[in-house]
Design an enzyme around this catalytic site. Structure first.
Site, mmCIF file in Angstrom:
data_model
loop_
_atom_site.group_PDB
_atom_site.id
_atom_site.type_symbol
_atom_site.label_atom_id
_atom_site.label_comp_id
_atom_site.label_asym_id
_atom_site.label_seq_id
_atom_site.Cartn_x
_atom_site.Cartn_y
_atom_site.Cartn_z
ATOM 1 N N LYS A 157 0.836 -1.214 0.000
ATOM 2 C CA LYS A 157 0.000 0.000 0.000
ATOM 3 C C LYS A 157 0.873 1.268 0.000
ATOM 4 C CE LYS A 157 -1.880 -1.210 3.941
ATOM 5 N NZ LYS A 157 -1.209 -2.505 4.209
ATOM 6 N N ARG B 195 -9.671 1.035 8.545
ATOM 7 C CA ARG B 195 -9.341 -0.362 8.810
ATOM 8 C C ARG B 195 -10.433 -1.110 9.541
ATOM 9 N NH1 ARG B 195 -3.119 -1.555 9.576
ATOM 10 N NH2 ARG B 195 -2.527 0.345 8.540
ATOM 11 N N ARG C 50 12.108 -5.241 4.984
ATOM 12 C CA ARG C 50 11.787 -3.831 4.704
ATOM 13 C C ARG C 50 12.672 -2.902 5.532
ATOM 14 N NH1 ARG C 50 5.819 -1.590 5.389
ATOM 15 N NH2 ARG C 50 6.028 -2.506 7.469
ATOM 16 N N ARG D 156 11.342 -1.141 11.164
ATOM 17 C CA ARG D 156 10.218 -0.846 12.067
ATOM 18 C C ARG D 156 10.131 -1.876 13.190
ATOM 19 N NH1 ARG D 156 5.124 0.432 8.217
ATOM 20 N NH2 ARG D 156 4.128 -0.824 9.838
ATOM 21 N N ARG E 9 -0.426 -8.886 13.179
ATOM 22 C CA ARG E 9 -1.031 -7.861 12.314
ATOM 23 C C ARG E 9 -1.859 -8.510 11.215
ATOM 24 N NH1 ARG E 9 4.361 -5.086 10.773
ATOM 25 N NH2 ARG E 9 3.152 -3.983 9.170
HETATM 26 P P1 AP5 Z 1 4.911 -1.528 1.826
HETATM 27 O O1 AP5 Z 1 4.570 -0.719 0.628
HETATM 28 O O2 AP5 Z 1 5.659 -0.891 2.934
HETATM 29 O O3 AP5 Z 1 3.610 -2.313 2.359
HETATM 30 P P2 AP5 Z 1 2.366 -1.769 3.185
HETATM 31 O O4 AP5 Z 1 1.175 -2.470 2.667
HETATM 32 O O5 AP5 Z 1 2.354 -0.275 3.192
HETATM 33 O O6 AP5 Z 1 2.770 -2.361 4.586
HETATM 34 P P3 AP5 Z 1 2.621 -1.797 6.068
HETATM 35 O O7 AP5 Z 1 3.355 -2.766 6.948
HETATM 36 O O8 AP5 Z 1 3.063 -0.360 6.165
HETATM 37 O O9 AP5 Z 1 1.106 -1.896 6.284
HETATM 38 P P4 AP5 Z 1 0.394 -1.932 7.622
HETATM 39 O O10 AP5 Z 1 -0.975 -1.643 7.161
HETATM 40 O O11 AP5 Z 1 0.578 -3.146 8.436
HETATM 41 O O12 AP5 Z 1 1.167 -0.798 8.471
HETATM 42 P P5 AP5 Z 1 0.826 0.710 8.821
HETATM 43 O O13 AP5 Z 1 2.060 1.466 8.832
HETATM 44 O O14 AP5 Z 1 -0.313 1.210 8.014
HETATM 45 O O15 AP5 Z 1 5.748 -2.802 1.290
HETATM 46 C C1 AP5 Z 1 6.284 -3.763 2.200
HETATM 47 C C2 AP5 Z 1 7.652 -4.224 1.706
HETATM 48 O O16 AP5 Z 1 7.504 -4.912 0.458
HETATM 49 C C3 AP5 Z 1 8.627 -3.053 1.400
HETATM 50 O O17 AP5 Z 1 9.920 -3.461 1.749
HETATM 51 C C4 AP5 Z 1 8.505 -2.850 -0.119
HETATM 52 O O18 AP5 Z 1 9.713 -2.343 -0.686
HETATM 53 C C5 AP5 Z 1 8.205 -4.260 -0.597
HETATM 54 N N1 AP5 Z 1 7.309 -4.286 -1.753
HETATM 55 C C6 AP5 Z 1 6.198 -3.537 -1.953
HETATM 56 N N2 AP5 Z 1 5.594 -3.879 -3.102
HETATM 57 C C7 AP5 Z 1 6.332 -4.894 -3.631
HETATM 58 C C8 AP5 Z 1 6.203 -5.706 -4.798
HETATM 59 N N3 AP5 Z 1 5.178 -5.567 -5.641
HETATM 60 N N4 AP5 Z 1 7.119 -6.660 -5.006
HETATM 61 C C9 AP5 Z 1 8.146 -6.842 -4.134
HETATM 62 N N5 AP5 Z 1 8.331 -6.109 -3.013
HETATM 63 C C10 AP5 Z 1 7.426 -5.144 -2.764
HETATM 64 O O19 AP5 Z 1 0.265 0.544 10.314
HETATM 65 C C11 AP5 Z 1 1.113 0.142 11.359
HETATM 66 C C12 AP5 Z 1 0.328 0.027 12.643
HETATM 67 O O20 AP5 Z 1 -0.263 1.320 12.963
HETATM 68 C C13 AP5 Z 1 -0.883 -0.931 12.611
HETATM 69 O O21 AP5 Z 1 -0.507 -2.266 12.886
HETATM 70 C C14 AP5 Z 1 -1.781 -0.332 13.706
HETATM 71 O O22 AP5 Z 1 -1.312 -0.673 14.986
HETATM 72 C C15 AP5 Z 1 -1.569 1.178 13.526
HETATM 73 N N6 AP5 Z 1 -2.539 1.731 12.573
HETATM 74 C C16 AP5 Z 1 -2.267 2.311 11.364
HETATM 75 N N7 AP5 Z 1 -3.395 2.690 10.762
HETATM 76 C C17 AP5 Z 1 -4.427 2.371 11.593
HETATM 77 C C18 AP5 Z 1 -5.838 2.493 11.499
HETATM 78 N N8 AP5 Z 1 -6.431 3.045 10.426
HETATM 79 N N9 AP5 Z 1 -6.583 2.012 12.527
HETATM 80 C C19 AP5 Z 1 -6.012 1.475 13.632
HETATM 81 N N10 AP5 Z 1 -4.687 1.309 13.771
HETATM 82 C C20 AP5 Z 1 -3.880 1.754 12.757
#
Ligand code: AP5
Length: 213
Positions: free
Chosen positions: A13, A87, A126, A159, A170
């Site tokens: 994402k 979410r 990552r 992270r 997660r």
């Molecule tokens: P990346 O693009 O970083 O993936 P992502 O889907 O953004 O992953 P996240 O871990 O950031 O998602 P998340 O939803 O768990 O975390 P968030 O920060 O929102 O890609 C991942 C890796 O793969 C990278 O190394 C990239 O280079 C590689 N990659 C990408 N695409 C690729 C491809 N096509 N091929 C190969 N490699 C690829 O949230 C973190 C925490 O915050 C949550 O757990 C929760 O506690 C809290 N939080 C955040 N938002 C909310 C909410 N709305 N409600 C409640 N709690 C929340």
């Protein structure tokens, strides 16, 4: 145009949101990035969010919605990429309500799908820039200089929630609480599903094709 990018942790994402905002004059709203900024600045929101993030649990809806309302109130861009928000059904309802008040709406809901084994592989490799949040991967997209961001020269870090046990938690939370959003949005939108196992450029082309239709 407002686009929701949803999908399990590590599905790409943030990577796709970065690519989209580099080509469109859109805002990127990642609740994860907002909370990590609060944690770095040691704010009360950061203190509250940290305990949930470290355990791989969701931050409570009221905290998330306050942060979202604040962002929406200050946004000046013509479109928004929502990354990892909403979410829960409660968050989706809250977002609909605020957008509705401003005669605005969600135009596209896109789910990027990825199996758990691939998620673990990607997230443990990552690295993220501490300063500008640019996303790297030691296997798929390493930085030119180890440990240094290509974009801003900032320091790269791993992270604290990218350890295997927290990633698994997660993923469980996604399956239990976020996947239900598909049914929620199906009632009002055509939702799009994209195969996240494709390379990042292919996933990007798929998204561009959808939004140019
Ligand atoms: P990346 O693009 O970083 O993936 P992502 O889907 O953004 O992953 P996240 O871990 O950031 O998602 P998340 O939803 O768990 O975390 P968030 O920060 O929102 O890609 C991942 C890796 O793969 C990278 O190394 C990239 O280079 C590689 N990659 C990408 N695409 C690729 C491809 N096509 N091929 C190969 N490699 C690829 O949230 C973190 C925490 O915050 C949550 O757990 C929760 O506690 C809290 N939080 C955040 N938002 C909310 C909410 N709305 N409600 C409640 N709690 C929340």
């Amino acid at each position: 145009m407002n686009i929701i990018l949803s999908g399990p942790p590590g599905s790409g994402k943030g990577t796709q949101a970065e690519l989209l905002t580099s080509q469109l004059n859109y805002a990127h709203f990642s609740t994860g990035n907002v909370f990590r900024d609060h944690i770095t600045r040691k704010t009360p929101i950061g203190e509250q969010a940290q305990k949930y993030i470290n355990q791989g649990k969701l931050v409570p809806d009221d905290v998330v919605l306050d942060v979202a309302k604040d962002f929406l109130a200050h946004n000046q861009k013509p479109g928004i990429i929502f990354d990892g928000f909403p979410r829960t059904i409660g968050q989706a309802q809250g977002l609909d309500k605020v957008l509705n008040e401003w005669q605005n709406k969600i135009d596209f809901v896109i789910f990027i799908e990825l199996p758990e084994t691939e998620i673990i592989k990607r997230l443990t490799a990552r690295r993220t820039c501490l300063t500008c949040h640019a996303i790297y991967n030691l296997d798929f997209k390493p930085p030119r200089k180890p440990g240094i961001c290509d974009v801003c020269g900032g320091k790269l870090y791993q992270r604290s929630d990218d350890t295997e046990p927290v990633i698994k938690q997660r993923f469980m939370v996604y399956e239990g609480q976020t996947r239900a959003l598909k049914d929620y949005y199906k009632k009002t939108h055509h939702i799009y599903e994209i195969d996240g196992t494709l390379g990042k450029d292919q996933v990007f082309q798929e998204i561009v094709k959808l939004i140019k239709k």
